[in-house]
Design an enzyme around this catalytic site. Structure first.
Site, PDB file in Angstrom:
ATOM      1  N   ARG A 110       1.062  43.171  -5.718  1.00  0.00           N
ATOM      2  CA  ARG A 110       2.253  43.042  -6.432  1.00  0.00           C
ATOM      3  C   ARG A 110       2.656  41.539  -6.645  1.00  0.00           C
ATOM      4  O   ARG A 110       2.126  40.516  -5.950  1.00  0.00           O
ATOM      5  CB  ARG A 110       3.580  43.718  -5.748  1.00  0.00           C
ATOM      6  CG  ARG A 110       3.475  45.111  -5.797  1.00  0.00           C
ATOM      7  CD  ARG A 110       4.578  45.984  -5.003  1.00  0.00           C
ATOM      8  NE  ARG A 110       5.840  45.724  -5.800  1.00  0.00           N
ATOM      9  CZ  ARG A 110       6.863  45.159  -5.246  1.00  0.00           C
ATOM     10  NH1 ARG A 110       6.747  44.966  -3.811  1.00  0.00           N
ATOM     11  NH2 ARG A 110       8.013  45.241  -5.513  1.00  0.00           N
ATOM     12  N   LYS A 175       3.620  44.570   7.729  1.00  0.00           N
ATOM     13  CA  LYS A 175       3.211  45.387   6.720  1.00  0.00           C
ATOM     14  C   LYS A 175       1.969  46.292   7.074  1.00  0.00           C
ATOM     15  O   LYS A 175       0.966  45.303   7.581  1.00  0.00           O
ATOM     16  CB  LYS A 175       2.971  44.514   5.455  1.00  0.00           C
ATOM     17  CG  LYS A 175       2.517  45.053   4.293  1.00  0.00           C
ATOM     18  CD  LYS A 175       3.087  44.488   2.971  1.00  0.00           C
ATOM     19  CE  LYS A 175       2.440  45.163   1.643  1.00  0.00           C
ATOM     20  NZ  LYS A 175       2.786  44.361   0.581  1.00  0.00           N
ATOM     21  N   ARG A 309      17.571  38.472   6.828  1.00  0.00           N
ATOM     22  CA  ARG A 309      18.303  37.253   6.779  1.00  0.00           C
ATOM     23  C   ARG A 309      18.766  37.111   8.186  1.00  0.00           C
ATOM     24  O   ARG A 309      19.228  37.684   8.836  1.00  0.00           O
ATOM     25  CB  ARG A 309      19.467  37.386   5.928  1.00  0.00           C
ATOM     26  CG  ARG A 309      20.302  36.311   5.681  1.00  0.00           C
ATOM     27  CD  ARG A 309      21.276  36.576   4.662  1.00  0.00           C
ATOM     28  NE  ARG A 309      22.050  37.774   4.807  1.00  0.00           N
ATOM     29  CZ  ARG A 309      23.232  37.759   5.454  1.00  0.00           C
ATOM     30  NH1 ARG A 309      23.740  36.783   6.000  1.00  0.00           N
ATOM     31  NH2 ARG A 309      23.746  39.048   5.622  1.00  0.00           N
TER      32      ARG A 309
HETATM   33  C1  BTN Z   1       1.280  45.130  -2.372  1.00  0.00           C
HETATM   34  O1  BTN Z   1       1.308  43.915  -2.813  1.00  0.00           O
HETATM   35  O2  BTN Z   1       2.042  45.424  -1.536  1.00  0.00           O
HETATM   36  C2  BTN Z   1       0.384  46.322  -3.240  1.00  0.00           C
HETATM   37  C3  BTN Z   1      -1.056  46.264  -2.941  1.00  0.00           C
HETATM   38  C4  BTN Z   1      -1.914  47.339  -3.551  1.00  0.00           C
HETATM   39  C5  BTN Z   1      -3.318  47.277  -3.238  1.00  0.00           C
HETATM   40  C6  BTN Z   1      -4.125  48.265  -3.653  1.00  0.00           C
HETATM   41  S1  BTN Z   1      -5.736  48.453  -3.103  1.00  0.00           S
HETATM   42  C7  BTN Z   1      -6.211  49.747  -4.011  1.00  0.00           C
HETATM   43  C8  BTN Z   1      -5.441  49.322  -5.375  1.00  0.00           C
HETATM   44  N1  BTN Z   1      -6.192  48.665  -6.192  1.00  0.00           N
HETATM   45  C9  BTN Z   1      -5.866  47.333  -6.206  1.00  0.00           C
HETATM   46  O3  BTN Z   1      -6.248  46.496  -7.054  1.00  0.00           O
HETATM   47  N2  BTN Z   1      -4.881  47.148  -5.677  1.00  0.00           N
HETATM   48  C10 BTN Z   1      -4.300  48.519  -4.932  1.00  0.00           C
END
Ligand code: BTN
Length: 311
Positions: A110, A175, A309
């Site tokens: 993201r 995470k 926070r």
């Molecule tokens: C995040 O940033 O939390 C989301 C990550 C999502 C990663 C997955 S891996 C499979 C799919 N292909 C990608 O290029 N991204 C998503």
């Protein structure tokens, strides 16, 4: 792969098995190392994986799926991004089609971040879905996907998984997985969604380029993680959840989401561009929007990135 069981294998034996020269073997090993697979090379003994590997197998996954339709699943070795694969083929795909890969060279996260995707170390999975209700029917979809991941993990024996709004999957405060949904379509018409999930399974020790605290499944399970079973559970749960989401909307996921809200009643801050809102996390409303109790009362937010926070 001949090395998957974690034992030493000489370049000669590998070359014979693959019908290639020893120098070609050494090039392949270099390529796999560049893809993030930890491989030891010892003079006189050959090559050995730092950890044994459970490789993805399309037939094994299919045998565990609720729907055994082989045309709805592709398992790739190396790809730029499974989300990109779906994007490139979207016009020919049916809802529920899944792409899995062993490694991604340009995994997307993201906010334009890279999703570090070493070979065989995680699940990289994307599902295609066409929503006939269009954009306006998608509110809360990413949260519903988070709930589906929590349910799949519970079936796999991993409890205590929580969600950080809007859709990060957390375990022990770190995470464990992330969700990236990409949408295409014209306003007023059907829209095409790519639902991408990256789930940390057994990340290499030497990983350096992840910019947040993370955890993987292997650190909480004593037995070796069977990625095929895990992939099948995820696909089954995700498919069932999206069907339910299309029929009943996000309201049918609200209680499940609230039950695993990692920041419920905690002091949090929400960063939205230049704006920072501080307050206490009060969960989500019925549409999936974030609620924060600020000094001016409870406010609703649709976007942004939250973090704890310090008190
Ligand atoms: C995040 O940033 O939390 C989301 C990550 C999502 C990663 C997955 S891996 C499979 C799919 N292909 C990608 O290029 N991204 C998503």
């Amino acid at each position: 792969m001949a090395l998957a069981d974690g034992h030493f294998c000489s370049g000669e034996v590998l070359g014979e098995a693959l019908e290639i020269s020893r120098s070609a073997v050494s090039k392949h090993i270099k390529y796999l190392s560049e893809l993030g697979l930890e491989i030891y090379s010892v003079q006189g003994k050959g090559y050995r994986l730092a950890k044994s590997l459970s490789l993805l197998n399309k037939n094994t996954i299919l045998s565990l799926l609720d729907s055994h339709d082989a045309s709805q699943l592709i398992v790739l070795n190396v790809i730029d991004s499974t989300n990109q694969y779906i994007k490139n083929h979207q016009s020919k795909l049916k809802s529920g089609f899944v792409c899995l890969a062993e490694a991604q060279t340009a995994g997307r996260g993201r906010h334009g971040k890279t999703w570090v995707s070493p070979y065989g170390a995680s699940l990289y999975m994307s599902m295609h879905w066409e929503f006939s209700a269009g954009y306006q029917g998608l509110g809360g979809l990413s949260l519903a996907v988070g709930v589906a991941v929590v349910r799949a993990l519970a079936k796999f024996g991993i409890s205590g998984v929580q969600l950080k709004w809007p859709n990060d999957i957390y375990l022990e405060g770190k995470k464990l997985a992330g969700v990236l949904i990409e949408v295409d379509g014209h306003f007023g018409g059907a829209c095409q969604c790519i639902i991408g999930i990256g789930l940390n399974v057994d990340l290499p020790e030497n990983i350096t380029n992840i910019d947040q605290s993370y955890i993987d499944i292997s650190s909480v399970l004593s037995s070796r993680v069977d990625r095929n079973t895990l992939a099948a559970l995820l696909i089954n749960e995700l498919t069932a959840s999206i069907i339910k989401f299309e029929l009943l909307g996000f309201s049918s996921f609200v209680d499940a989401w609230r039950a695993v809200d990692v920041y419920a009643n905690m002091p949090i801050k929400l960063i939205m561009g230049q704006n920072i809102i501080e307050g206490v996390g009060r969960g989500i409303d019925d549409t999936g929007a974030l609620l924060i109790e600020t000094e001016e009362g409870v406010k609703t937010f649709q976007g942004g990135e939250i973090s704890v926070r310090p008190a």
